[in-house]
Design a protein around this motif. Structure first.
Motif, PDB file in Angstrom:
ATOM      1  N   GLY A 131       0.854  -1.185   0.000  1.00  0.00           N
ATOM      2  CA  GLY A 131       0.000   0.000   0.000  1.00  0.00           C
ATOM      3  C   GLY A 131       0.884   1.226   0.000  1.00  0.00           C
ATOM      4  N   LYS A 132       0.304   2.391  -0.170  1.00  0.00           N
ATOM      5  CA  LYS A 132       1.137   3.593  -0.227  1.00  0.00           C
ATOM      6  C   LYS A 132       0.392   4.809   0.345  1.00  0.00           C
ATOM      7  CE  LYS A 132      -1.077   6.320  -2.959  1.00  0.00           C
ATOM      8  NZ  LYS A 132      -2.272   5.884  -3.264  1.00  0.00           N
ATOM      9  N   VAL A 133       1.201   5.822   0.627  1.00  0.00           N
ATOM     10  CA  VAL A 133       0.630   7.110   1.003  1.00  0.00           C
ATOM     11  C   VAL A 133       1.280   8.162   0.106  1.00  0.00           C
ATOM     12  CG1 VAL A 133       2.345   7.358   2.898  1.00  0.00           C
ATOM     13  CG2 VAL A 133       0.277   8.753   2.903  1.00  0.00           C
ATOM     14  N   PHE A 170      -1.709  16.537  -9.286  1.00  0.00           N
ATOM     15  CA  PHE A 170      -0.806  17.308 -10.149  1.00  0.00           C
ATOM     16  C   PHE A 170       0.131  16.356 -10.896  1.00  0.00           C
ATOM     17  CE2 PHE A 170      -1.986  19.721  -6.333  1.00  0.00           C
ATOM     18  CZ  PHE A 170      -2.781  20.681  -6.957  1.00  0.00           C
ATOM     19  N   VAL A 171       0.420  15.219 -10.253  1.00  0.00           N
ATOM     20  CA  VAL A 171       1.332  14.226 -10.819  1.00  0.00           C
ATOM     21  C   VAL A 171       0.797  13.637 -12.137  1.00  0.00           C
ATOM     22  CG1 VAL A 171       0.371  12.265  -9.490  1.00  0.00           C
ATOM     23  CG2 VAL A 171       2.775  12.229 -10.148  1.00  0.00           C
ATOM     24  N   VAL A 172      -0.519  13.644 -12.284  1.00  0.00           N
ATOM     25  CA  VAL A 172      -1.141  13.119 -13.508  1.00  0.00           C
ATOM     26  C   VAL A 172      -0.710  13.962 -14.720  1.00  0.00           C
ATOM     27  CG1 VAL A 172      -3.388  12.767 -14.650  1.00  0.00           C
ATOM     28  CG2 VAL A 172      -3.105  12.160 -12.233  1.00  0.00           C
ATOM     29  N   GLY A 202      -7.477   5.745  -1.622  1.00  0.00           N
ATOM     30  CA  GLY A 202      -6.454   6.635  -1.079  1.00  0.00           C
ATOM     31  C   GLY A 202      -5.241   5.954  -0.497  1.00  0.00           C
ATOM     32  N   VAL A 203      -5.256   4.629  -0.452  1.00  0.00           N
ATOM     33  CA  VAL A 203      -4.149   3.917   0.183  1.00  0.00           C
ATOM     34  C   VAL A 203      -3.413   3.019  -0.834  1.00  0.00           C
ATOM     35  CG1 VAL A 203      -5.515   1.951   1.058  1.00  0.00           C
ATOM     36  CG2 VAL A 203      -3.596   2.825   2.419  1.00  0.00           C
ATOM     37  N   GLY A 204      -3.757   3.219  -2.103  1.00  0.00           N
ATOM     38  CA  GLY A 204      -3.081   2.459  -3.155  1.00  0.00           C
ATOM     39  C   GLY A 204      -3.525   1.013  -3.235  1.00  0.00           C
ATOM     40  N   ALA A 205      -4.753   0.744  -2.799  1.00  0.00           N
ATOM     41  CA  ALA A 205      -5.229  -0.645  -2.750  1.00  0.00           C
ATOM     42  C   ALA A 205      -5.292  -1.270  -4.144  1.00  0.00           C
ATOM     43  CB  ALA A 205      -6.600  -0.699  -2.089  1.00  0.00           C
ATOM     44  N   TYR A 235      -8.712   1.039 -13.336  1.00  0.00           N
ATOM     45  CA  TYR A 235      -9.277   1.841 -12.240  1.00  0.00           C
ATOM     46  C   TYR A 235      -9.181   3.340 -12.502  1.00  0.00           C
ATOM     47  CZ  TYR A 235      -8.878  -2.381  -9.365  1.00  0.00           C
ATOM     48  OH  TYR A 235      -8.994  -3.639  -8.851  1.00  0.00           O
ATOM     49  N   HIS A 236      -8.062   3.770 -13.050  1.00  0.00           N
ATOM     50  CA  HIS A 236      -7.772   5.210 -13.116  1.00  0.00           C
ATOM     51  C   HIS A 236      -8.037   5.827 -14.475  1.00  0.00           C
ATOM     52  CE1 HIS A 236      -4.707   5.783  -9.618  1.00  0.00           C
ATOM     53  NE2 HIS A 236      -5.545   4.803  -9.336  1.00  0.00           N
ATOM     54  N   GLY A 237      -8.084   5.033 -15.517  1.00  0.00           N
ATOM     55  CA  GLY A 237      -8.120   5.606 -16.866  1.00  0.00           C
ATOM     56  C   GLY A 237      -6.708   6.025 -17.271  1.00  0.00           C
ATOM     57  N   THR A 238      -6.214   7.113 -16.646  1.00  0.00           N
ATOM     58  CA  THR A 238      -4.885   7.634 -17.013  1.00  0.00           C
ATOM     59  C   THR A 238      -3.985   7.685 -15.782  1.00  0.00           C
ATOM     60  OG1 THR A 238      -5.712   9.861 -16.582  1.00  0.00           O
ATOM     61  CG2 THR A 238      -5.733   9.113 -18.883  1.00  0.00           C
ATOM     62  N   PRO A 239      -3.609   6.532 -15.243  1.00  0.00           N
ATOM     63  CA  PRO A 239      -2.818   6.547 -14.004  1.00  0.00           C
ATOM     64  C   PRO A 239      -1.463   7.222 -14.211  1.00  0.00           C
ATOM     65  CG  PRO A 239      -2.794   4.352 -14.977  1.00  0.00           C
ATOM     66  CD  PRO A 239      -3.773   5.163 -15.775  1.00  0.00           C
ATOM     67  N   SER A 240      -1.028   7.992 -13.216  1.00  0.00           N
ATOM     68  CA  SER A 240       0.289   8.636 -13.336  1.00  0.00           C
ATOM     69  C   SER A 240       1.393   7.591 -13.246  1.00  0.00           C
ATOM     70  CB  SER A 240       0.468   9.660 -12.223  1.00  0.00           C
ATOM     71  OG  SER A 240       0.474   9.006 -10.966  1.00  0.00           O
ATOM     72  N   GLY A 241       1.152   6.523 -12.504  1.00  0.00           N
ATOM     73  CA  GLY A 241       2.195   5.509 -12.291  1.00  0.00           C
ATOM     74  C   GLY A 241       2.764   5.562 -10.887  1.00  0.00           C
ATOM     75  N   ILE A 242       2.408   6.582 -10.111  1.00  0.00           N
ATOM     76  CA  ILE A 242       3.011   6.715  -8.773  1.00  0.00           C
ATOM     77  C   ILE A 242       2.573   5.563  -7.860  1.00  0.00           C
ATOM     78  CG2 ILE A 242       1.214   8.298  -7.866  1.00  0.00           C
ATOM     79  CD1 ILE A 242       3.588   9.803  -6.468  1.00  0.00           C
ATOM     80  N   ASP A 243       1.310   5.178  -7.967  1.00  0.00           N
ATOM     81  CA  ASP A 243       0.802   4.110  -7.086  1.00  0.00           C
ATOM     82  C   ASP A 243       1.437   2.765  -7.421  1.00  0.00           C
ATOM     83  OD1 ASP A 243      -0.881   6.073  -6.213  1.00  0.00           O
ATOM     84  OD2 ASP A 243      -2.714   4.892  -6.407  1.00  0.00           O
ATOM     85  N   SER A 300     -14.352   7.220  -6.821  1.00  0.00           N
ATOM     86  CA  SER A 300     -13.887   6.689  -8.103  1.00  0.00           C
ATOM     87  C   SER A 300     -12.743   7.574  -8.583  1.00  0.00           C
ATOM     88  CB  SER A 300     -15.021   6.687  -9.123  1.00  0.00           C
ATOM     89  OG  SER A 300     -14.459   6.649 -10.426  1.00  0.00           O
ATOM     90  N   THR A 301     -11.544   7.001  -8.645  1.00  0.00           N
ATOM     91  CA  THR A 301     -10.373   7.792  -9.054  1.00  0.00           C
ATOM     92  C   THR A 301     -10.595   8.390 -10.437  1.00  0.00           C
ATOM     93  OG1 THR A 301      -9.011   6.306  -7.771  1.00  0.00           O
ATOM     94  CG2 THR A 301      -7.852   7.709  -9.321  1.00  0.00           C
ATOM     95  N   SER A 302     -11.100   7.570 -11.376  1.00  0.00           N
ATOM     96  CA  SER A 302     -11.239   8.101 -12.740  1.00  0.00           C
ATOM     97  C   SER A 302     -12.228   9.260 -12.772  1.00  0.00           C
ATOM     98  CB  SER A 302     -11.630   6.998 -13.723  1.00  0.00           C
ATOM     99  OG  SER A 302     -12.789   6.358 -13.294  1.00  0.00           O
ATOM    100  N   GLY A 311      -4.069  10.933  -1.915  1.00  0.00           N
ATOM    101  CA  GLY A 311      -4.623  10.160  -3.030  1.00  0.00           C
ATOM    102  C   GLY A 311      -5.761  10.909  -3.692  1.00  0.00           C
ATOM    103  N   THR A 312      -6.761  10.159  -4.131  1.00  0.00           N
ATOM    104  CA  THR A 312      -7.843  10.719  -4.945  1.00  0.00           C
ATOM    105  C   THR A 312      -8.633  11.831  -4.270  1.00  0.00           C
ATOM    106  OG1 THR A 312      -8.092   8.571  -6.002  1.00  0.00           O
ATOM    107  CG2 THR A 312      -9.966  10.040  -6.142  1.00  0.00           C
ATOM    108  N   GLY A 313      -8.934  11.688  -2.973  1.00  0.00           N
ATOM    109  CA  GLY A 313      -9.807  12.645  -2.302  1.00  0.00           C
ATOM    110  C   GLY A 313     -11.275  12.310  -2.505  1.00  0.00           C
TER     111      GLY A 313
HETATM  112  O1  PMV Z   1      -6.550   7.254  -4.459  1.00  0.00           O
HETATM  113  P1  PMV Z   1      -5.319   6.532  -4.900  1.00  0.00           P
HETATM  114  O2  PMV Z   1      -4.594   5.895  -3.766  1.00  0.00           O
HETATM  115  O3  PMV Z   1      -5.609   5.538  -5.984  1.00  0.00           O
HETATM  116  O4  PMV Z   1      -4.306   7.633  -5.561  1.00  0.00           O
HETATM  117  C1  PMV Z   1      -4.614   8.332  -6.765  1.00  0.00           C
HETATM  118  C2  PMV Z   1      -3.562   9.356  -7.080  1.00  0.00           C
HETATM  119  C3  PMV Z   1      -3.909  10.355  -8.202  1.00  0.00           C
HETATM  120  O5  PMV Z   1      -2.812  11.278  -8.286  1.00  0.00           O
HETATM  121  C4  PMV Z   1      -5.183  11.134  -7.897  1.00  0.00           C
HETATM  122  C5  PMV Z   1      -4.079   9.684  -9.574  1.00  0.00           C
HETATM  123  C6  PMV Z   1      -2.792   9.160 -10.179  1.00  0.00           C
HETATM  124  O6  PMV Z   1      -2.902   8.387 -11.148  1.00  0.00           O
HETATM  125  O7  PMV Z   1      -1.684   9.539  -9.752  1.00  0.00           O
END
Ligand code: PMV
Length: 329
Positions: free
Chosen positions: A8-10, A17-19, A115-118, A154-162, A204-206, A289-291
């Protein structure tokens, strides 16, 4: 049968902004997801029990038994995205499930929650499990590529950070780039105690990411300013983390929360949790994360402060995750 895991991640600084190619800072947390992969029929009986807490889903040539702890409603709410994600990973690895029908079992202590990278943790775990089961010998970089493909479900256009955090672990600065993302590990003089407060709401992240995109297109001036501030904030945060300057790290987390409010991804429950943490003396607290639900994160230096903040959240009816990040690499 083969097993794989994903952390998992924080996200400490720079989500959303990372997107758009801006830098962000994230850390893996100790909680992880474990995937067990088996050829259907390899097992005696069905994997896991299909009783309480196990979410079962049939896909095209695979069956998922999801036994992760969850924020109520998360698994059902994400079922379609999860299905897409598994199919994307199987297609990416050219696995023919007609020839090799699969059973996938998810477990581990990481809560299935926003929000925890699940989602990324489950993708990395499944990628590793597939690698073991099918003898693919994937390197970590290849596991990351497969998990990234899965994150698109899940994200459509994930940044890759997770998926980077889920695959490799550690505390790092991340920037999306071609042909490969830029990942720089960050050392802190001491490890940092944090509390992650759970709103209990699934986002929903996307949808939330698309909402930011729409508002940005409507008001480019406002968003350009916020984006410039976000970039500077992440660079300053990296220095503060490396110096172990807890006061500045906290102040920058609070500023980051303001920027996330400005782009419209906060909500009442997140703000309630942020307020609780600050009232209890946390030097910084923000959405992570998403918020629009999911988790927030509070910096809580020392076990005493960590416990106080976590207890205050629990007394207000929220679940709190106590964990530690950073330290010397
Ligand atoms: O909510 P999480 O843990 O999936 O994090 C999403 C992070 C975003 O920056 C909102 C999207 C992304 O792809 O980086």
């Amino acid at each position: 049968m083969a097993q794989g895991s994903g952390y998992g991640k924080v996200i400490l600084f720079g989500e959303h902004f990372v997107v758009y190619g801006l830098p962000a800072i994230a850390s893996a947390i100790a909680d992880s997801t474990i995937a067990e992969l088996a050829r259907s029929g390899d097992r005696k009986g069905k994997p896991g029990s299909t009783g309480a807490g196990v979410f079962v889903m049939e896909g095209d040539g695979w069956t998922l038994y999801d036994a992760r702890p969850e924020t109520p409603g998360y698994k059902a709410g994400k079922a379609e995205e999860q299905k897409k994600s598994i199919d994307l990973m199987l297609a990416f690895l050219k696995v023919d499930t007609k020839k090799t029908p699969l059973d996938i079992r998810l477990g581990g202590v990481l809560r299935a929650a926003s929000g925890v990278g699940a989602s990324a943790a489950s993708c990395a775990a499944i990628a590793r499990g597939l690698s073991g089961l099918l003898g693919l010998n994937l390197t970590d970089a290849q596991v990351n590529d497969v998990a990234h493909e899965g994150e698109k479900g899940y994200h459509g256009t994930p940044s890759g950070i997770d998926d980077t955090a889920a695959t490799y672990g550690g505390l790092f600065m991340f920037r999306k780039a071609q042909p490969r993302n830029i990942v720089e590990l960050i050392s802190t003089p001491k490890s940092l105690d944090i509390v992650m407060g759970n709103t209990g709401m699934t986002a929903s992240t996307s949808e939330v990411v698309s909402g930011v995109r729409e508002r940005k297109a409507k008001d480019p001036q406002k968003y350009d300013k916020v984006f410039r501030e976000a970039e500077k904030l992440v660079m300053d945060s990296r220095k503060a983390l490396e110096a172990g300057d807890v006061h500045t790290i906290g102040t920058l987390m609070n500023l980051n929360n303001r920027l996330l409010q400005d782009i419209g991804v906060s909500n009442d429950k997140l703000e309630t949790l942020v307020d609780i943490a600050r009232k209890e003396g946390a030097p910084g607290a923000k959405i992570t994360g998403t918020g629009k639900g999911g988790y927030m994160v509070a910096l809580t230096p020392g076990k005493h402060m960590q416990e106080r903040v976590a207890k205050a959240m629990e007394n207000a009816g929220f679940a709190a995750l106590r964990t530690t990040i950073g330290g010397r690499m």
